[in-house]
Every structure is written in C-alpha cells, then in structure tokens.
Design an enzyme around this catalytic site. Structure first.
Site, short mmCIF file in Angstrom:
data_model
loop_
_atom_site.label_atom_id
_atom_site.label_comp_id
_atom_site.label_asym_id
_atom_site.label_seq_id
_atom_site.Cartn_x
_atom_site.Cartn_y
_atom_site.Cartn_z
N ASP A 11 0.86 -1.19 0.00
CA ASP A 11 0.00 0.00 0.00
C ASP A 11 0.90 1.24 0.00
O ASP A 11 1.76 1.40 0.87
CB ASP A 11 -0.89 -0.02 1.25
CG ASP A 11 -1.93 1.08 1.24
OD1 ASP A 11 -3.10 0.77 1.52
OD2 ASP A 11 -1.59 2.24 0.96
N MET A 12 0.68 2.10 -0.99
CA MET A 12 1.50 3.31 -1.10
C MET A 12 1.19 4.25 0.07
O MET A 12 0.06 4.30 0.55
CB MET A 12 1.20 4.02 -2.41
CG MET A 12 1.44 3.16 -3.65
SD MET A 12 3.15 2.60 -3.79
CE MET A 12 3.97 4.14 -4.17
N ASP A 105 -3.89 2.31 -5.24
CA ASP A 105 -2.55 2.30 -4.64
C ASP A 105 -2.22 1.07 -3.81
O ASP A 105 -1.24 1.06 -3.09
CB ASP A 105 -2.33 3.57 -3.80
CG ASP A 105 -2.86 3.44 -2.38
OD1 ASP A 105 -3.89 2.78 -2.20
OD2 ASP A 105 -2.23 4.00 -1.47
N GLU A 106 -3.03 0.02 -3.91
CA GLU A 106 -2.71 -1.16 -3.09
C GLU A 106 -3.11 -2.45 -3.78
O GLU A 106 -4.01 -2.46 -4.62
CB GLU A 106 -3.40 -1.08 -1.72
CG GLU A 106 -4.88 -1.06 -1.81
CD GLU A 106 -5.58 -1.02 -0.45
OE1 GLU A 106 -5.24 -1.78 0.44
OE2 GLU A 106 -6.52 -0.21 -0.35
P1 TTP Z 1 -5.29 5.01 1.06
O1 TTP Z 1 -4.26 3.98 0.76
O2 TTP Z 1 -6.41 4.64 1.97
O3 TTP Z 1 -4.60 6.28 1.73
P2 TTP Z 1 -3.20 6.95 1.42
O4 TTP Z 1 -2.38 6.16 0.46
O5 TTP Z 1 -3.41 8.37 1.05
O6 TTP Z 1 -2.50 6.95 2.85
P3 TTP Z 1 -1.90 5.71 3.66
O7 TTP Z 1 -0.46 6.02 3.85
O8 TTP Z 1 -2.66 5.69 4.94
O9 TTP Z 1 -2.12 4.49 2.84
O10 TTP Z 1 -5.92 5.56 -0.28
C1 TTP Z 1 -5.16 5.69 -1.48
C2 TTP Z 1 -5.59 6.92 -2.24
O11 TTP Z 1 -6.99 6.86 -2.53
C3 TTP Z 1 -5.38 8.20 -1.45
O12 TTP Z 1 -4.07 8.74 -1.61
C4 TTP Z 1 -6.46 9.10 -2.00
C5 TTP Z 1 -7.55 8.16 -2.43
N1 TTP Z 1 -8.65 8.21 -1.43
C6 TTP Z 1 -9.72 9.07 -1.66
O13 TTP Z 1 -9.76 9.75 -2.68
N2 TTP Z 1 -10.71 9.13 -0.72
C7 TTP Z 1 -10.69 8.38 0.44
O14 TTP Z 1 -11.62 8.49 1.26
C8 TTP Z 1 -9.58 7.51 0.66
C9 TTP Z 1 -9.50 6.67 1.92
C10 TTP Z 1 -8.59 7.45 -0.30
MG MG Z 2 -2.20 4.09 0.66
#
Ligand code: TTP
Ligand code: MG
Length: 382
Positions: A11-12, A105-106
C-alpha cells in the site's frame, strides 16, 4: 501437510499527496492536502505532515482548513495518479502472476511457491519496496503474512515506509493486543457492541465463545472469530477472474447532502473505472450502494445497453441512480460496483490474443528473474 501460503499486501503511503510532493519538491516536508477545493469538497488524502493536525481522508475541506490553515491545498490530478499506479502495477506483476488490486494504490500478491525459487520469500518485501522507490520515487508499506487478513493488517502497522512480516507462529501473539476495530469488515457498531461486552482486543475476541458472538455479529460471527485467530483462507483473485468489480468507502464522518455524496461517488467511479480498464473489462450493470448513518442499506442498479468502463459513463449512471434516492439522511458508506462483466471491445478474439500476450510477458519477466524452472516448480501445483 498444508502448504504455507505467502501473501504480500503493498500500500502506497499518502499516495496522492506523495505524488504531489514528488512533482513539486517545494511541497516536501510540508502539510499537503489533496481533494476537491470547491465549496463542499472533501479531503482525498493528506501528507503525513498534515495528519499530525488531525486531518484525514473524507473530512470536509472546511474542517481541514480550520485544523491546518497553513497547509498547501491541491486539487487532485487523477490522471497523474493513474500514471503512477500503472507503473506500480507493472512492478507487482514482475513479482507475482497472481495480483489482486484493491484500489489505485494497493494490491495483494500471492507469493506462494516462491520459496523454492527466491530463497527467502520474506526478502521480497524489501526488494519490492526498493523497486517502487527506484522506479517511482515513492515509498510503500508492505505486509507479508500467511493470509490476506494478516498481510493487510501488517502493512498498516508501521506506516509510512513500513515493512512488517507476520510469521504463522507469531500471528496470534502479534494481533492479540490490537483493538478489535482493526479487523477489516467489522463496523463501528459491532465494535461498540463488543466493547460493551468487555471485548476490546483481538485476543479477547479470539478466546470468546462463538455462541456469544452470534447475536452480536450475525452471520459473520464465525468469519470474524476466525480473523481474530489469525485465520483467513480467501484466495488472491486477479481482477480478470471476477464476476463483479467495485469499491466502497465508509467515511470517518457521515457525509451530508447529495452534492457532497456525488463528489465522493466521482472518486469511487474513477477507481472502479480504472480497475475495469486495467483488467481489460467492461460491465453491463451499475450498482449504487448507500448506507445511512442509521445503518439503513439502500441499493439501486441499472443495466446499460453498451458495456462501459469509462469513469464519466459510470458517473452518468450513478447520477441517474442517485436521483432515485432521497438524500435527507447523513451517509455513512457509499459504494459503486459494476457487474455482468465482459471483455472490453467487441473483438473478443483479439482480446484473447492480447491476454495471452500479457501473460507471456509476465512469465518471461519471471523467468528472467528466477530462471527457466519457475513455471514447473512454482505455480504448477496450486
Ligand atoms: P489510502 O491507501 O487509503 O490512503 P493513502 O495512500 O493516502 O495513505 P496511507 O499512507 O494511509 O495508505 O488511499 C489511497 C488513495 O486513494 C489516497 O491517496 C487518495 C484516495 N482516497 C480518496 O480519494 N478518498 C478516500 O476516502 C480515501 C480513503 C482514499
Ligand atoms: Mg495508501
């Protein structure tokens, strides 16, 4: 003897915000908030520097402004994030032919069978992080464990830039002290009901009599208790093999009003559209799912004449479905899914060729990495 599975979850970190910091060096080390900047927009994500101020995904922008007025506010550039996502997917496919993307991103990667080839499977964790850093300039967090539940939980334990291995023999002890809310699929209300019974940690839940759990957790009781014991037999399923493809989000704070919800639905449509196109699929039925703050579940579906996979087409259907609902209640969860999937494009033969070509490319990459024997030794017997 049951063969040990090796499942990786990647997961990014702060994905959209990290891409902005990558492209704009002047943003680095600073609070960066990405999302809809118009009146009622919500936060898509924010950099770890902004999280210290309490800002998080799905928060109304107005609240973010109040908590962190000094942050750099950026309108999301979805096309750019998809470009980076494509690069990450290429890397995933170089590490395993069985990749299940969960979002932009995952993904889960099934690395079972690699032990004979890669030597220490656990060494692939740092290797994939390094490949991602070298080729995209970004950091990812990785979890490596015997199943999907533990792998996803592991990748989240030391974010950002984390790498956590949970070996089968350590699983119970590692997860026992964690709060029950860490179990994916267990909603806030179930967590509250468990806490009322004095069950706060995963360890307490694992030791609980299943008969006690059934009235609280309904038909999911057994599955959730299995998770608490570190067990999860779900396979890694690549998008190409799915019957439907969707994405849903439970918001930390309920969303109010159709306009705000449409903003969040546009995010979901882009994610679902992206996954469809990556998998080379189009869908004939679009479904909108809404859960209200009082846990009322509403779903509406539409069939379309031409299979679709474009974000805008998907959003058009979602708008039509949204009009059928009243938006007077706060919304806790929104979901978009597409079913009745067919190969994209009318030339199915051409697509089969394309798929075969893709598969061969993936196999060639694996052979290069691990030697010719990989196919025979590695994935033949699953
Ligand atoms: P996530 O992997 O949930 O969050 P993240 O990568 O920003 O942070 P983390 O380090 O905690 O993993 O989500 C990936 C991308 O998806 C995030 O960068 C933006 C998008 N996203 C939204 O647009 N709305 C949301 O409610 C969430 C949770 C994510
Ligand atoms: Mg992420």
């Amino acid at each position: 003897m049951v063969r040990q599975r090796y499942i990786m979850h990647v997961d990014m970190d702060a994905f959209f915000a990290s891409v902005e910091q990558l492209d704009h060096p002047e943003y680095r080390g600073k609070p960066v908030i990405v999302g809809g900047l118009s009146g009622r927009g919500v936060v898509s994500t924010c950099s770890y520097e902004a999280r210290k101020f309490g800002v998080h995904s799905a928060m109304p922008m107005a609240t973010a402004h109040r908590l962190c007025p000094q942050a750099i506010y950026v309108q999301g550039r979805y096309g750019r994030y998809q470009e980076v996502s494509r690069e990450i997917r290429k890397i995933f496919q170089e590490f395993s032919p069985l990749v299940e993307p969960l979002s932009i991103d995952e993904a889960f990667l099934d690395l079972t069978g690699m032990e004979a080839l890669a030597g220490d499977v656990y060494a692939l964790g740092p290797k994939i992080k390094q490949a991602i850093r070298e080729r995209t300039g970004l950091t990812a967090s990785v979890g490596l464990a015997p199943n999907k539940f533990l792998a996803k939980l592991a990748s989240d334990l030391r974010k950002p830039d984390g790498m956590v291995i949970i070996r089968p023999e350590e699983a119970a002890a590692t997860i026992a002290p964690l709060p029950v809310g860490r179990i994916f699929g267990l909603g806030q209300r179930s967590v509250a009901a468990l806490e009322k019974m004095g069950i706060r940690t995963i360890g307490q839940l694992a030791a609980c009599d299943p008969r006690l759990l059934r009235p609280l957790l309904g038909k999911n009781a057994e599955e959730i208790r299995n998770r608490a014991q570190g067990l999860d037999s779900r396979p890694v399923v690549p998008d190409e093999q799915r019957k439907s493809l969707g994405k849903e989000n439970t918001f930390p704070v309920d969303l109010v009003g159709m306009e705000t919800c449409l903003g969040a639905l546009w995010d979901l449509c882009q994610q679902v559209g992206w996954r469809l196109r990556c998998a080379g699929l189009s869908g004939c039925t679009v479904t909108l799912k809404v859960k209200t703050g009082t846990f009322q579940l509403l779903t509406r579906s539409r069939m379309v004449e031409e299979p679709l996979s474009q974000d805008e087409e998907l959003m058009e259907q979602i708008r039509l479905l949204a009009r059928q609902l009243s938006w007077s209640q706060p919304v806790r969860l929104l979901g978009v899914s597409v079913s009745h999937l067919v190969p994209a494009g009318s030339q199915s033969l051409a697509l089969d060729d394309e798929r075969r070509q893709k598969r061969n490319q993936a196999l060639d990459a694996l052979k290069q990495r691990f030697g010719e024997d990989i196919i025979r030794k590695g994935w033949g017997k699953r």
